[in-house]
Design a protein around this motif. Structure first.
Motif: not given
Length: 140
Positions: A2-19, A93-98
């Protein structure tokens, strides 16, 4: 899983990341919130999510043509051991821009085995690489 990986910046949780980066990581301890925000604004970021909650993160500093640097990869402690870091690396590694990057670097003191599975290896010619490193930059 049930894990989804996304590059959508709108989904990023700054509190989790910064924490995590400022409080739990060994490489960015004490990093200010605004520094994390600027780094993310100027990078290609990936989040791993379970039931809408962020459980992992990876960031690539890149020109999207020749060079990339994988940074700040983490999975929150309660979700480790489930292959989420592997999913993050595979999404990166699969991202089109990389695709077709000439050089894709990273630095790790604890996850070399994971990255080796995806083709990273110690520097072929470390004598040509240089750095300016301030390990205490966020603690000043």
């Amino acid at each position: 899983m049930g894990i989804i990986v996304s590059d959508d910046p709108a989904l990023l949780d700054m509190q989790v990341i910064h924490g995590f980066l400022s409080g739990e990581s060994h490489w960015a301890k004490g990093i200010p919130f605004d520094v994390v925000r600027r780094a993310m604004d100027n990078s290609l970021c990936f989040g791993a999510y379970e039931e809408g909650r962020q459980v992992g993160f990876a960031r690539v500093v890149t020109d999207r043509a020749t060079f990339g640097y994988l940074a700040d990869v983490f999975v929150v402690e309660a979700h480790r051991g489930r292959g989420i870091s592997r999913l993050l690396v595979e999404a990166v590694l699969a991202h089109r821009d990389l695709q077709g990057l000439r050089r894709f670097n990273l630095a790790t003191s604890s996850a070399g085995g994971l990255y080796a599975k995806y083709g990273w290896e110690p520097l072929a010619n470390p004598g040509i690489h240089m750095e300016r490193y301030r390990g205490d930059a966020y603690l000043r």
